[in-house]
Each structure stands twice: as C-alpha cells, then as structure tokens.
Design a protein around this motif. Sequence first.
Motif, PDB file in Angstrom:
ATOM      1  N   LEU A 269     -12.800  13.887   4.655  1.00 59.09           N
ATOM      2  CA  LEU A 269     -13.909  14.849   4.733  1.00 59.09           C
ATOM      3  C   LEU A 269     -13.748  15.726   5.971  1.00 59.09           C
ATOM      4  CD1 LEU A 269     -16.480  15.053   2.806  1.00 59.09           C
ATOM      5  CD2 LEU A 269     -15.123  12.994   2.560  1.00 59.09           C
ATOM      6  N   SER A 270     -13.709  17.034   5.763  1.00 60.93           N
ATOM      7  CA  SER A 270     -13.616  17.970   6.885  1.00 60.93           C
ATOM      8  C   SER A 270     -14.356  19.245   6.533  1.00 60.93           C
ATOM      9  CB  SER A 270     -12.146  18.262   7.219  1.00 60.93           C
ATOM     10  OG  SER A 270     -11.517  18.932   6.147  1.00 60.93           O
ATOM     11  N   GLY A 271     -14.346  20.196   7.445  1.00 64.87           N
ATOM     12  CA  GLY A 271     -15.045  21.459   7.221  1.00 64.87           C
ATOM     13  C   GLY A 271     -16.430  21.449   7.825  1.00 64.87           C
ATOM     14  N   GLN A 272     -17.329  22.227   7.224  1.00 73.63           N
ATOM     15  CA  GLN A 272     -18.671  22.434   7.783  1.00 73.63           C
ATOM     16  C   GLN A 272     -19.622  21.361   7.273  1.00 73.63           C
ATOM     17  OE1 GLN A 272     -18.263  26.317   6.239  1.00 73.63           O
ATOM     18  NE2 GLN A 272     -18.305  27.309   8.237  1.00 73.63           N
ATOM     19  N   VAL A 273     -19.459  20.161   7.830  1.00 74.87           N
ATOM     20  CA  VAL A 273     -20.219  18.994   7.413  1.00 74.87           C
ATOM     21  C   VAL A 273     -20.562  18.184   8.657  1.00 74.87           C
ATOM     22  CG1 VAL A 273     -18.181  17.543   7.059  1.00 74.87           C
ATOM     23  CG2 VAL A 273     -20.226  17.139   5.694  1.00 74.87           C
ATOM     24  N   ARG A 274     -21.649  17.415   8.602  1.00 72.93           N
ATOM     25  CA  ARG A 274     -22.134  16.721   9.807  1.00 72.93           C
ATOM     26  C   ARG A 274     -21.248  15.569  10.260  1.00 72.93           C
ATOM     27  NH1 ARG A 274     -28.459  17.167  10.332  1.00 72.93           N
ATOM     28  NH2 ARG A 274     -28.930  18.817   8.849  1.00 72.93           N
ATOM     29  N   LYS A 275     -20.710  14.820   9.300  1.00 73.39           N
ATOM     30  CA  LYS A 275     -19.935  13.627   9.669  1.00 73.39           C
ATOM     31  C   LYS A 275     -18.552  13.663   9.027  1.00 73.39           C
ATOM     32  CE  LYS A 275     -22.961  10.587   8.245  1.00 73.39           C
ATOM     33  NZ  LYS A 275     -23.569   9.253   7.974  1.00 73.39           N
ATOM     34  N   PRO A 276     -17.668  14.512   9.555  1.00 73.55           N
ATOM     35  CA  PRO A 276     -16.304  14.525   9.016  1.00 73.55           C
ATOM     36  C   PRO A 276     -15.600  13.211   9.333  1.00 73.55           C
ATOM     37  CG  PRO A 276     -16.423  15.818  11.032  1.00 73.55           C
ATOM     38  CD  PRO A 276     -17.838  15.439  10.691  1.00 73.55           C
ATOM     39  N   GLY A 277     -14.626  12.871   8.531  1.00 73.36           N
ATOM     40  CA  GLY A 277     -13.898  11.636   8.779  1.00 73.36           C
ATOM     41  C   GLY A 277     -13.218  11.131   7.529  1.00 73.36           C
ATOM     42  N   LEU A 278     -12.672   9.918   7.620  1.00 71.77           N
ATOM     43  CA  LEU A 278     -11.982   9.281   6.500  1.00 71.77           C
ATOM     44  C   LEU A 278     -12.871   8.198   5.925  1.00 71.77           C
ATOM     45  CD1 LEU A 278      -9.346   9.080   4.863  1.00 71.77           C
ATOM     46  CD2 LEU A 278      -8.548   7.386   6.519  1.00 71.77           C
ATOM     47  N   TYR A 279     -13.103   8.259   4.612  1.00 69.77           N
ATOM     48  CA  TYR A 279     -13.998   7.324   3.935  1.00 69.77           C
ATOM     49  C   TYR A 279     -13.249   6.606   2.814  1.00 69.77           C
ATOM     50  CZ  TYR A 279     -17.756   9.866   6.310  1.00 69.77           C
ATOM     51  OH  TYR A 279     -18.561  10.447   7.262  1.00 69.77           O
ATOM     52  N   GLU A 280     -13.414   5.292   2.744  1.00 76.84           N
ATOM     53  CA  GLU A 280     -12.887   4.532   1.618  1.00 76.84           C
ATOM     54  C   GLU A 280     -14.038   4.140   0.710  1.00 76.84           C
ATOM     55  OE1 GLU A 280     -10.496   0.415   0.440  1.00 76.84           O
ATOM     56  OE2 GLU A 280     -10.656   1.002   2.546  1.00 76.84           O
ATOM     57  N   LEU A 281     -13.970   4.625  -0.527  1.00 79.14           N
ATOM     58  CA  LEU A 281     -15.036   4.403  -1.499  1.00 79.14           C
ATOM     59  C   LEU A 281     -14.404   4.249  -2.882  1.00 79.14           C
ATOM     60  CD1 LEU A 281     -17.360   7.184  -0.096  1.00 79.14           C
ATOM     61  CD2 LEU A 281     -17.941   4.750  -0.105  1.00 79.14           C
ATOM     62  N   PRO A 282     -15.157   3.820  -3.877  1.00 79.05           N
ATOM     63  CA  PRO A 282     -14.571   3.688  -5.218  1.00 79.05           C
ATOM     64  C   PRO A 282     -14.126   5.027  -5.778  1.00 79.05           C
ATOM     65  CG  PRO A 282     -16.628   2.451  -5.052  1.00 79.05           C
ATOM     66  CD  PRO A 282     -16.535   3.288  -3.822  1.00 79.05           C
ATOM     67  N   MET A 283     -13.049   4.999  -6.527  1.00 81.18           N
ATOM     68  CA  MET A 283     -12.650   6.187  -7.269  1.00 81.18           C
ATOM     69  C   MET A 283     -13.782   6.580  -8.214  1.00 81.18           C
ATOM     70  SD  MET A 283      -9.860   8.175  -7.751  1.00 81.18           S
ATOM     71  CE  MET A 283      -8.266   7.375  -7.779  1.00 81.18           C
ATOM     72  N   GLY A 284     -13.999   7.882  -8.355  1.00 80.19           N
ATOM     73  CA  GLY A 284     -15.009   8.364  -9.288  1.00 80.19           C
ATOM     74  C   GLY A 284     -16.373   8.602  -8.682  1.00 80.19           C
ATOM     75  N   ILE A 285     -16.551   8.367  -7.367  1.00 81.30           N
ATOM     76  CA  ILE A 285     -17.843   8.631  -6.743  1.00 81.30           C
ATOM     77  C   ILE A 285     -18.188  10.113  -6.914  1.00 81.30           C
ATOM     78  CG2 ILE A 285     -16.758   9.042  -4.497  1.00 81.30           C
ATOM     79  CD1 ILE A 285     -19.260   7.921  -3.172  1.00 81.30           C
ATOM     80  N   PRO A 286     -19.440  10.466  -7.209  1.00 76.08           N
ATOM     81  CA  PRO A 286     -19.784  11.882  -7.358  1.00 76.08           C
ATOM     82  C   PRO A 286     -19.501  12.661  -6.078  1.00 76.08           C
ATOM     83  CG  PRO A 286     -21.525  10.501  -8.250  1.00 76.08           C
ATOM     84  CD  PRO A 286     -20.572   9.582  -7.536  1.00 76.08           C
ATOM     85  N   LEU A 287     -18.960  13.840  -6.229  1.00 79.53           N
ATOM     86  CA  LEU A 287     -18.632  14.667  -5.068  1.00 79.53           C
ATOM     87  C   LEU A 287     -19.878  14.972  -4.250  1.00 79.53           C
ATOM     88  CD1 LEU A 287     -16.667  16.329  -3.412  1.00 79.53           C
ATOM     89  CD2 LEU A 287     -16.873  18.176  -5.101  1.00 79.53           C
ATOM     90  N   ARG A 288     -21.003  15.194  -4.898  1.00 79.27           N
ATOM     91  CA  ARG A 288     -22.245  15.482  -4.169  1.00 79.27           C
ATOM     92  C   ARG A 288     -22.656  14.297  -3.299  1.00 79.27           C
ATOM     93  NH1 ARG A 288     -25.767  19.439  -4.910  1.00 79.27           N
ATOM     94  NH2 ARG A 288     -24.992  19.917  -7.007  1.00 79.27           N
TER      95      ARG A 288
END
Length: 421
Positions: free
Chosen positions: A243-262
């Motif tokens: 996660l990068s760009g104009q967002v509050r908490k950029p970083g690397l996230y490990e989550l299940p495949m298929g999580i909604p982008l929103r």
Amino acid sequence: MFEPVLLKNIDVPDGHLLPTYEAGGGYQALKKVLREHTPDEVIDLVKESNLRGRGGAGFPTGMKWSFVPKRGDKPKYLCCNADEGEPGTFKDRIIMERDPHQLIEGLAVSAYAIGAKTAYVYIRGEYMTAIRRLEQAIAEAHQRGYLGQSILGSDFDFAVHIHCGAGAYICGEETAMLDSLEGKRAQPRLKPPFPAVEGLYASPTVINNVETLACVPHIVMRGSRWFREIGPDKSPGPKLYCLSGQVRKPGLYELPMGIPLRELVENNAGGPLPGRRIKAVIPGGVSAPVIPESGLDVGMDFDSLAAAGSMLGSAGVIVIDDSTCMVKVATRIIEFFHHESCGKCTPCREGLNWVVKVLRRVEAGQGEPGDLEQLDALCKGIFGNTFCALGDGAAMGLRAALKHFRDEFVAHIEERRCPFH
C-alpha cells in the motif's frame, strides 16, 4: 482474525538470522520432503494447493513445475525473480531483508521437486540490505547442512547463487532475466520454446517469484487444504499487498487473497488523507489499469480484477486522491515505460515515444483536437504486438486512464492548462 504466515518474522528481533528462523519451525519443510516425499509428490501437493505465481502472471506453480522434462542429459535450473522493478511494489524486498531463510527453504524444496541442483536469485541491484542478508543466510544454511552436498544426509545436492541486476526494469520479464544471467543484453525471447524446456543455458528452467517460493514451505507443513481454504478457490492463499500513495497508513499487509480493494484501502490502510477523497486506485503496480473509486468493491484476486478490466499484477496498490491530476499520472507512467523499454519491438520503442510526446503536450496545456484519438490509435498499435508485456501494460494503463478520466484530458486541451496545478 487472519494471522500472518509469510510476514510472521518481520518484526521479530534478529528475524533474519538462522536461529530465529529455526526456532519458529524453519527448515522443517525441507526435512519433511527429503524424508517423506518424492519429487513428484511435492509437485502434486503444490498443484493441489492451486498456488498461483505471485510475480504478476498468476500461472499455477505446480503446473509450471510439471512442464520440466523428467528425463534428459541437461541440468535443470531454478531461478528466483527478485528484481522487483515494478513501481509501487516492495513485498519481496521485505521478505529478503527480514526473513531470507524463508526464501532459501522455499528454493530448496522447489529445487528438490523439479530435480534442480543449482538456483540463481536474480535480485535488484539497489537492494543492498537484502543482498547482504541473503548472502549471510546462504552462508548460515551451508554451515547447518541445509545447502551444499548430501543435504541432511540425503542424496540431494543444492547450491544457491546471487546475481545482482543493474537497474533494468525489463529484467523482470523472465526470458530477459535469463539473457541477463547468461551475460547478454536483457531482451525478451520469442516463445516457444518456453523456459521449462529451454531456459537458462538452453536447459530446463523454472522461474518463480520470491513470494511464490516463500509460500512453498508453508504448503508442505500445513497442507494443500489449509492453503485452499484461504481466499477464493481459483486464487487461494495468503497474499502480500503493498500500500502506497495518498493514504494514511502505507505499508505491507498480509491478508487473504480476494479481500475487497475498498476494505484494503479504507480499513487496513486507513483511507485517504484528511480532507481528501479517493479518486482512483492502481491495484497491481503501474502495469495494472487504474480503477476509479466507484469500482473499489472488486476482490483483490486474479480473476476478479481481470473481470473488472484490471489485474492483480504484483499487488502494488497505489492510492490516488482527488487532488491529483490523472493526466500527470498517465504521463509519468508512460514516461517510465518509454524509458525502460528495451527497444527490441518497434511498436513499443516507437509507439511509446510518440505517446510520451502527445501526453507531455496535453499536460502542458498545448494539446490539440484529435490528440486523444491519436492516443487511442497508438494504444491499439502497441497492444498485443510486442514480445513481452511491457508495451501491453503501458497501453492498458493509458486506455484505462482515458476511459475513466477522459474529461480531465479534454479539460487540459480545451482550457489549455492543467485544472489541478
């Protein structure tokens, strides 16, 4: 509550050292396959898991392994694509810096499965910390008998070598990477023959991404069923999202495949910056077509994003808010692709040159009627007419920007200025 698997050691003190990795169950997968499984059984296990390549193409890993000829007098090679040149992507770097033994064990298990005795890690040359820690991890693994001759008392011999790239984005394309490893100018090869049959040094070769290889030991230890129960059936497993760009908490996230982008952007990454709204998101590095805010309910997996007109790619999620000019975004992205084109294919070499000229003129407020139609025609001439996907990625990205934000391009031409700056 989803518990990280691939990133479980990244915040552990000395997580990059062998004792820490062993304390968490490291190299148990290698011991298990050497004692309990034949190479074909390991391939079948990975096939059953439906692990799909995490480098961008999403090709089934076990199927790729099964293409390697069982017989023949040529040596077999395993290559790890750790070049990670896609803007917005940094997941492989974190694995190599914080948990390099996870990659080495994945390499060893994978090499055992395909019958390879030698692996090359083609790593981005700017990743100095990752290179040093990989070198240290390889030395540690040799000392403990996880690499070298007769590993853990078996008849399996295996060595890992590091090859540093020199900053060429095209080396992320697997056949261009092979040419670079052979000391040639990095340019994509015509396929077929495919690398599994004729790859490095004209020998059978498997090429996998860092994250893909890191999944393999966990599949061996936890089983294919465990892997398939995470995320959608056609694209299962844990996934690393950058996660990068104009967002509050950029970083690397490990989550299940298929999580909604929103959900990924608004909940995990905290949403847009104060006082701003999300305008669009690039879901898979700059090669992936942009998705407008109205389309953010799409699942972050290969098939869902393809159906939505984009792609998962490297899962380099770049958030763009309403203060940003999409003409400028499109121009910068195409400038990158133009600069990184290897020049082998005329549509890519010449087409992107003209696209950059037109976009720069439009962005500067000097656009003319017909420029957008010319951009459409240039995209048509590039897409599907090149050896590799670099030109396709550039054309798809620009097409999406023109489709979803054409009014901004029109405003630049009609007002002869940028409405945002």
